[in-house]
Design an enzyme around this catalytic site. Structure first.
Site, PDB file in Angstrom:
ATOM      1  N   ASP A 233       2.715   6.367  -8.488  1.00  0.00           N
ATOM      2  CA  ASP A 233       2.842   5.746  -7.163  1.00  0.00           C
ATOM      3  C   ASP A 233       3.016   6.775  -6.043  1.00  0.00           C
ATOM      4  O   ASP A 233       3.642   7.822  -6.232  1.00  0.00           O
ATOM      5  CB  ASP A 233       4.074   4.824  -7.205  1.00  0.00           C
ATOM      6  CG  ASP A 233       4.077   3.811  -6.093  1.00  0.00           C
ATOM      7  OD1 ASP A 233       2.993   3.344  -5.710  1.00  0.00           O
ATOM      8  OD2 ASP A 233       5.181   3.462  -5.609  1.00  0.00           O
TER       9      ASP A 233
ATOM     10  N   HIS B 282       9.879   0.159   3.660  1.00  0.00           N
ATOM     11  CA  HIS B 282      10.514   0.738   2.468  1.00  0.00           C
ATOM     12  C   HIS B 282      12.030   0.892   2.621  1.00  0.00           C
ATOM     13  O   HIS B 282      12.537   1.112   3.720  1.00  0.00           O
ATOM     14  CB  HIS B 282       9.938   2.131   2.183  1.00  0.00           C
ATOM     15  CG  HIS B 282       8.565   2.110   1.583  1.00  0.00           C
ATOM     16  ND1 HIS B 282       7.438   2.395   2.295  1.00  0.00           N
ATOM     17  CD2 HIS B 282       8.155   1.846   0.320  1.00  0.00           C
ATOM     18  CE1 HIS B 282       6.373   2.320   1.511  1.00  0.00           C
ATOM     19  NE2 HIS B 282       6.779   1.981   0.299  1.00  0.00           N
TER      20      HIS B 282
ATOM     21  N   GLY C 275       7.533  -1.915  -0.229  1.00  0.00           N
ATOM     22  CA  GLY C 275       8.798  -2.171   0.447  1.00  0.00           C
ATOM     23  C   GLY C 275       9.266  -3.604   0.262  1.00  0.00           C
ATOM     24  O   GLY C 275       9.851  -4.206   1.174  1.00  0.00           O
TER      25      GLY C 275
ATOM     26  N   SER D 230      11.664  -4.858  -1.513  1.00  0.00           N
ATOM     27  CA  SER D 230      13.104  -5.107  -1.694  1.00  0.00           C
ATOM     28  C   SER D 230      13.728  -5.799  -0.494  1.00  0.00           C
ATOM     29  O   SER D 230      14.691  -6.541  -0.637  1.00  0.00           O
ATOM     30  CB  SER D 230      13.840  -3.783  -1.913  1.00  0.00           C
ATOM     31  OG  SER D 230      13.452  -3.207  -3.124  1.00  0.00           O
TER      32      SER D 230
HETATM   33  O1  G3H Z   1       6.041   1.902  -3.789  1.00  0.00           O
HETATM   34  C1  G3H Z   1       7.202   1.478  -3.955  1.00  0.00           C
HETATM   35  C2  G3H Z   1       7.767   0.449  -3.136  1.00  0.00           C
HETATM   36  O2  G3H Z   1       7.061   0.222  -2.015  1.00  0.00           O
HETATM   37  C3  G3H Z   1       9.225   0.195  -3.194  1.00  0.00           C
HETATM   38  O3  G3H Z   1       9.809  -0.121  -1.947  1.00  0.00           O
HETATM   39  O4  G3H Z   1      12.129   0.504  -2.518  1.00  0.00           O
HETATM   40  O5  G3H Z   1      11.625  -0.760  -0.463  1.00  0.00           O
HETATM   41  O6  G3H Z   1      11.405  -1.869  -2.669  1.00  0.00           O
HETATM   42  P1  G3H Z   1      11.324  -0.590  -1.895  1.00  0.00           P
HETATM   43 ZN    ZN Z   2       5.792   2.022  -1.483  1.00  0.00          ZN
END
Ligand code: G3H
Ligand code: ZN
Length: 281
Positions: free
Chosen positions: A84, A182, A211, A213
């Site tokens: 990623d 994020h 992002g 979360s």
């Molecule tokens: O690529 C990973 C994600 O976009 C994770 O984002 O930590 O805000 O959930 P987050």
């Molecule tokens: Zn990301």
């Protein structure tokens, strides 16, 4: 179960008008907890390792990738491995050897023409090596502390530009900026549902939400109904994991064996993963 490919998981989810969650792995306990959560939910899942996580492991991708692969192969549900937010071509070129079936190449911070050029080359390499490639157009803010205001250029992906970008680069999945950011530790982000629907109609490849979360459950579920196919989640797991460690150590200031606090941390992470999988899968 044998390792699945991200392409197969995305195709199945898209056909069912559902999504696959891709969770960030930092330590072995993340991989174990995510797979335990997926087994609890009875759904497929993607284990993703970011370039930042590789940097944390002193630049070595193989130890955490091969450990995650072993966890995936022992799972009772389909699991794939994804690399990623790769910004470096050197890491990209390690992806095939490390067992990943997909990679996100992230040139989203570059000007449009440079983003297209670098991503097109990355896509050619990925396809020569049998990998699915995701890229990002528009910037999902919050990564490495860089935040975009809602109206700043790049804070939303334009559907026409997205269609041209996919055609010019040949990528297989597209991360879009539609309201999430994020590293949010509170679930207060709204999604632009109308924009998601317009992007879904304009772009021939699966849409990816980064992002996630910071997005509340009902908003996430509607985002999936409108066309999001891959939902990336990291911070939510770390909130659960670190919260459990903090709670354990606050109650037992003399503990020294990491197993004592990593076990509840892994369980809390698994529970959070299972809850989120139930929302999107
Ligand atoms: O690529 C990973 C994600 O976009 C994770 O984002 O930590 O805000 O959930 P987050
Ligand atoms: Zn990301």
């Amino acid at each position: 179960m044998t390792l699945s490919s991200t392409a197969d998981l995305l195709t199945a989810a898209r056909t069912a008008r559902r999504a696959v969650a891709a969770f960030n792995v930092i330590t072995l306990e993340h991989a174990e907890g995510i797979v335990a959560g997926a087994e609890q939910a009875g759904t497929p899942v993607i284990l993703q390792i970011s370039e930042n996580a590789v940097t944390f492991h002193e630049g070595r991708v193989l130890p955490i990738a091969l450990a995650s692969r072993a966890v995936a192969e022992a799972a009772g549900v389909p699991v794939s491995l994804h690399l990623d937010h790769v910004e470096s071509e050197a890491l990209l070129h390690r992806a095939a050897d490390a067992g990943f079936s997909s990679v996100m190449f992230d040139a989203s911070h570059a000007p449009y023409a440079e983003n297209v050029d670098r991503t097109r080359s990355a896509a050619e390499w990925a396809h020569r090596n049998g990998l699915l490639i995701e890229a990002e157009l528009g910037q999902v803010g919050g990564k490495d502390g860089v935040h975009l205001g809602a109206h700043e250029p790049g804070a939303r992906t334009d559907p026409g530009e997205a269609a041209a970008y996919v055609a010019a680069t040949g990528v297989d999945a597209l991360a879009v900026a539609v309201g999430s950011s994020h590293a949010m530790t509170e679930r207060t982000a709204g999604l632009d549902f109308d924009l998601i629907a317009r992007l879904r109609d304009a772009v021939p490849v699966p849409l990816v939400l980064h992002g996630s979360s910071g997005v509340p459950d009902d908003t996430l579920a509607k985002g999936v109904r409108e066309g999001i196919v891959k939902v990336n989640i990291g911070t939510a797991l770390n909130i659960a994991y670190t919260g459990a460690v903090r709670e354990f150590l606050a109650a037992d200031g003399k503990a020294v064996d990491p197993r004592k606090y990593l076990k509840p941390a892994r369980l809390a992470l698994a529970e959070t993963a299972a809850q989120l999988l139930a929302v999107v899968s």
